[in-house]
Design a protein around this motif. Structure first.
Motif, short mmCIF file in Angstrom:
data_model
loop_
_atom_site.label_atom_id
_atom_site.label_comp_id
_atom_site.label_asym_id
_atom_site.label_seq_id
_atom_site.Cartn_x
_atom_site.Cartn_y
_atom_site.Cartn_z
N PHE A 181 5.63 1.20 -0.97
CA PHE A 181 4.15 1.48 -1.10
C PHE A 181 3.78 1.45 -2.69
N MET A 182 4.90 1.96 -3.64
CA MET A 182 4.72 1.89 -4.99
C MET A 182 4.52 0.34 -5.38
N ALA A 183 5.43 -0.58 -4.74
CA ALA A 183 5.56 -1.94 -5.28
C ALA A 183 4.02 -2.57 -4.72
N SER A 184 3.44 -1.96 -3.58
CA SER A 184 2.20 -2.84 -3.09
C SER A 184 1.04 -2.22 -3.86
N PHE A 185 0.95 -0.97 -4.17
CA PHE A 185 -0.37 -0.34 -4.76
C PHE A 185 -0.29 -0.06 -6.09
N MET A 186 1.13 0.34 -6.69
CA MET A 186 1.02 0.52 -8.14
C MET A 186 1.32 -0.49 -9.02
N LEU A 187 2.22 -1.56 -8.64
CA LEU A 187 2.41 -2.73 -9.41
C LEU A 187 1.12 -3.43 -10.13
N PRO A 188 0.09 -3.61 -9.12
CA PRO A 188 -0.94 -4.22 -9.62
C PRO A 188 -1.95 -3.50 -10.72
N LEU A 189 -1.61 -2.11 -10.63
CA LEU A 189 -2.18 -1.30 -11.54
C LEU A 189 -1.49 -1.65 -13.07
N PHE A 190 -0.06 -1.95 -12.94
CA PHE A 190 0.66 -1.71 -14.13
C PHE A 190 0.58 -3.13 -14.96
N VAL A 191 0.01 -4.32 -14.24
CA VAL A 191 -0.17 -5.39 -14.85
C VAL A 191 -1.46 -5.58 -15.72
N PRO A 192 -1.69 -6.54 -16.63
CA PRO A 192 -3.04 -6.73 -17.02
C PRO A 192 -4.10 -7.21 -16.24
N PRO A 193 -5.35 -6.73 -16.19
CA PRO A 193 -6.43 -7.05 -15.15
C PRO A 193 -6.40 -8.63 -15.02
N GLY A 194 -6.47 -9.16 -14.07
CA GLY A 194 -6.64 -10.51 -13.77
C GLY A 194 -5.28 -11.29 -13.29
N MET A 195 -3.91 -10.49 -13.55
CA MET A 195 -2.74 -11.19 -13.46
C MET A 195 -2.37 -10.57 -12.14
N SER A 196 -2.03 -11.35 -11.14
CA SER A 196 -1.69 -10.78 -9.72
C SER A 196 -0.36 -11.08 -9.30
N PHE A 197 0.19 -10.30 -8.45
CA PHE A 197 1.61 -10.66 -7.80
C PHE A 197 1.26 -11.18 -6.39
N ASP A 198 2.30 -12.19 -6.14
CA ASP A 198 2.13 -12.17 -4.70
C ASP A 198 2.58 -10.92 -3.70
N LYS A 199 2.08 -10.95 -2.57
CA LYS A 199 2.41 -9.77 -1.89
C LYS A 199 3.88 -9.68 -1.32
N LEU A 200 4.18 -10.99 -1.04
CA LEU A 200 5.65 -11.04 -0.75
C LEU A 200 6.73 -10.83 -1.73
N LEU A 201 6.36 -11.38 -2.92
CA LEU A 201 7.06 -10.94 -4.24
C LEU A 201 7.04 -9.77 -4.59
N ARG A 202 5.97 -8.79 -4.19
CA ARG A 202 6.23 -7.48 -4.62
C ARG A 202 7.02 -6.41 -3.71
N ALA A 203 6.73 -7.10 -2.40
CA ALA A 203 7.86 -6.54 -1.46
C ALA A 203 9.29 -6.64 -1.69
N LEU A 204 9.44 -8.15 -2.16
CA LEU A 204 10.87 -8.41 -2.63
C LEU A 204 11.43 -7.59 -3.77
#
Lengths: 395, 386
Positions: free
Chosen positions: B229-252
């Motif tokens: 849950f953290m990886a999928s909801f909070m990681l996007p908050l932690f990185v600069p706007p515009g930079m995004s992670f792939d969902k699978l990568l976040r789960a990994l």
């Protein structure tokens, strides 16, 4: 002494670069600096991101109106209550499934674990098959299997399966009579309390007498008589203040009684059966871990096998069993968060709903962490206390 | 008296007599193992009754009453529900599994590109099998190929996007393939990370030790669902706007960090079991910290905890199913999606059939791993166990 002299005679010949202490300090300073930099970067980004999406930080949102309904509640709750109360409902739901699950899993686990050591070939094989099946399947799959594969196939309300004691089973869950206490019920509670206190006292006196004179006293039977008898006495004195509210079968619904929803049932059954397989292995390892000499020794002392098991083998096996058992209890509690997959409103599911409504990701995750870590710490504290109580008393 | 010579010495061995009838043969075995005591007899009878009640039902459901062919849900419906089968019929609906088999394996991976997944799988097995069989030589090279080279090949084959392979975005991945990708990456990342964390926890440097302890205990204290849950909801908050992670990568990332914390505790157990003399011996040879750990301590410690490591792997393999909660579709996720979201196969028996199939696949993998670890444990047992 001589070493020190030598050390003083050749002061710091090697470069500072090769001094492990200096290297350690430098390494840690670099690590802290990197970590601080990383945290600063994350915090900075987070603040920026939150500002962009106009999300207020802080826990003020907990007072806001929740606006969603919850199917299973242990305390009064409606959609007009606050988010905070919704979370409390979730925590209680997690707690109830964890507690009932732990109790059932322990019972099944001990039975299967002892069964695996049975002299009876058939029982041994059945226990092994049970363990090998459930240990190697994901718990989420077991939950979904119960929910969609078994409980959803039960007949609808009109064709409910009738069970003894006026209870029913259908695809909306399990219904059983509700106990309704009337005036004077407090006498029963008083009786129960008196029974417990008296049996504790009897056990103490019996032990003291056995220590002093060697005479035994049937403590177990007396305690059972006291704990069952005293409440019954109170019950009779108060004039039988108990009625049952039976579930009534209507055309579309069952009214009255207590309804256990299929979500709870499937979660509870799946977690119990899954964790029981692990507990069984732990129990087996614990009993095997008691040396055979102990069994021979109690036979030599003239104890019967039941007595010997109870007084010699099991106390020692418990010492091996308790630490891994604790982690299984914690696993079960943590696995209860899988409830979200079938819509049982535990802490995780309700927190997720709140997050979707308010966008307070950080606060919700902090609440998750605090609650689950809190449960973990409480369970470990209790089990550590129990462990010290059971541990070998050494002089 | 004199004629009777009392001293008589037997010159040949007495012939062994056959064991009593009550001690040998099937009857004796049954008596000893099934009917030794009255309680045993009662238990045996009860167990036999339970088996006699359950086994025919299971066999009928899986084999004899099951439907094996059909194009859609009508094949598995009773006349009451609008199909052909007699009222009250229950049985597995296997055409659901065979009809959706491609999805269960590959998710929504494009049909024309599925050969890439199969090829990756073949390479995976070709590299893994010799690694697992002790007699095959070149273990070092094999390990490098499997753990270092293979990830790049697999990434290229599965994701594509250059050198002539079309790009397949990860939301189209699914099924057993995602389960295996998640577990493989989890294993490859978590073992080294776990070893580092375990060493950090036993380090003499206070800050390193503190950080390791805090990380391990926090992650172990919360459910994997929360970490995902953290990886999928909070990681996007932690990185600069515009930079995004792939969902699978976040789960990994979530799965790997989670497994690393558990792995660290397993490895620490092994490290604690190594006698102090081994450390002192390495020191006296003049080895540095990393040499000491790499050549002396770790080979012994890891060997001790092989069962624990494999158990963690099995746990992680089972835990990959939780990604369905952050709406990704691993094997279980795809099965569930097909059961609840697909009207083509909506019958009362579909759910049971699908989950039994998924359970069988998970069971084969996990049981295989645990059996292999027992085999390795016996093989590596040098007889020095205390």
């Amino acid at each position: 002494m001589s070493q020190e002299v030598i050390h003083e005679a050749t002061p710091q010949r090697a470069s500072l670069l090769y001094d492990p202490r200096v290297r350690g300090i430098v390494f840690q300073v670099v690590l802290v600096a990197l970590l601080a930099l990383g945290i600063w970067w994350i915090v900075d980004n987070t603040i920026e991101n939150l500002r962009r999406s106009h999300i207020a930080t802080g826990f003020g949102f907990l007072k806001g109106r929740a606006g969603f309904d919850i199917a299973n509640t242990l305390i009064d709750y409606s959609s007009d209550n606050s988010y905070g109360r919704a979370l409390v409902v979730g925590i209680l739901n997690t707690a109830i499934v964890a507690i009932t699950g732990i109790i059932t899993a322990t019972i099944i686990g001990f039975l299967v674990g002892i069964g695996r050591l049975s002299n009876n070939w058939l029982i041994r094989k059945l226990a092994t098959v049970y363990i090998e099946i459930f240990r190697n399947i994901p718990p989420l799959l077991v939950i979904l299997f119960w929910y969609q594969g078994v409980l959803a196939l039960l007949p609808n309300v009109r064709d409910s399966i009738g069970l003894p004691f006026g209870s029913f089973l259908n695809n909306r869950g399990f219904y059983f009579p509700r106990m309704v206490w009337s005036d004077g019920a407090w006498l029963v509670a008083v009786g129960l309390a008196a029974g417990v206190v008296l049996s504790w006292y009897v056990a103490r006196r019996a032990r003291a007498r056995q220590m002093a004179t060697g005479q035994q006293f049937p403590v177990f039977l007396t305690s059972v008589a006291l704990i069952v008898g005293m409440p019954l006495l109170g019950f009779a004195l108060a004039g039988f203040p108990l009625t049952f509210e039976f579930p009534q079968k209507g055309t579309f619904n069952l009214t009255g009684g207590v309804n256990v929803k299929p979500e709870f049932l499937s979660l509870y059954l799946a977690l119990s059966f899954y964790t029981a397989a692990f507990i069984a292995e732990i129990v087996r390892a614990g009993i095997v871990g008691v040396p055979k000499g102990q069994t021979e020794a109690f036979s030599a002392l003239g104890l019967r096998s039941g007595q010997g098991l109870r007084l010699v083998v099991i106390p020692q096996a418990m010492r091996i069993i308790i630490p891994p058992l604790t982690s299984q209890y914690l696993n079960l509690t943590k696995n209860s968060s899988l409830a979200v997959a079938i819509g049982y409103p535990d802490l995780y599911a309700i927190g997720g709903t709140i997050l979707n409504q308010t966008g307070q990701a950080i606060e919700v995750v902090v609440i998750f962490m605090v609650v689950y870590l809190g449960i973990s710490i409480l369970t470990s504290l209790f089990m550590n206390w129990f462990n010290t109580k059971m541990a070998l008393k050494e002089r | 008296m004199q004629e009777h010579d009392m001293s008589w010495v037997r010159t040949e061995m007495a012939l062994a007599q056959a064991a009593p009838r009550s001690q040998v043969g099937f009857g004796a075995w049954v008596r000893r193992n099934l009917f030794a005591t009255p309680v045993d007899s009662v238990l045996t009878v009860l167990a036999l009754l339970a088996i006699a009640w359950a086994l025919p039902q299971i066999l009928n459901w899986v084999f004899f009453d099951a439907v094996w062919t059909g194009a859609d849900r009508t094949a598995c419906l009773t006349t009451e529900q609008g199909g052909q089968l007699p009222v009250g019929w229950t049985g597995a609906c296997w055409p659901f599994v065979s009809g959706r088999f491609g999805q269960f394996m590959f998710g929504r991976y494009p049909m024309d590109e599925r050969w890439r997944v199969i090829l990756t799988g073949i390479i995976f097995i070709a590299l893994l099998a010799p690694l697992l069989i002790p007699r095959v030589p070149y273990k070092g090279l094999n390990a490098i190929l499997f753990f270092v080279v293979f990830p790049f090949i697999a990434f290229y084959l599965l994701v594509g996007g250059f050198f002539g392979l079309s790009y397949v975005e990860t939301p189209r991945w699914g099924g057993l393939m995602v389960t295996l990708v998640l577990s493989y990456v989890g294993i490859v990342v978590s073992l080294p990370l776990g070893i580092l964390l375990a060493m950090g926890r036993r380090s003499k440097m206070p800050i390193v030790k503190l950080l390791s302890v805090v990380f391990i205990e926090t992650v172990r204290g919360v459910p994997l669902v929360t970490v995902l849950f953290m990886a999928s909801f909070m990681l996007p908050l932690f990185v600069p706007p515009g930079m995004s992670f792939d969902k699978l990568l976040r789960a990994l990332i979530g799965v790997a960090l989670f497994a690393a914390a558990y792995m660290a505790e397993v490895v620490r157990g092994g490290l604690q079991a190594i006698p102090k003399g081994q450390y002192e011996g390495a020191d006296s040879l003049g080895l540095g910290y990393w040499q000491k750990m790499g050549f002396i301590i770790m080979p012994q410690a890891l060997k001790l905890v092989i069962p624990g490591i494999v158990n963690t792997f099995i746990g992680m393999f089972k835990d990959t199913t939780l990604v369905l909660i952050i709406s990704m579709f691993d094997l279980l996720g795809v099965v569930k999606q097909n059961i609840s979201g697909d009207p083509t196969w909506a019958t009362p028996q579909t759910a049971k059939t699908g989950y039994v199939f998924a359970a069988a696949i998970f069971w084969i993998f996990c049981f295989g791993m645990s059996r292999y670890s027992q085999f390795m444990e016996r093989r590596l047992d040098t007889g020095h166990k205390r």
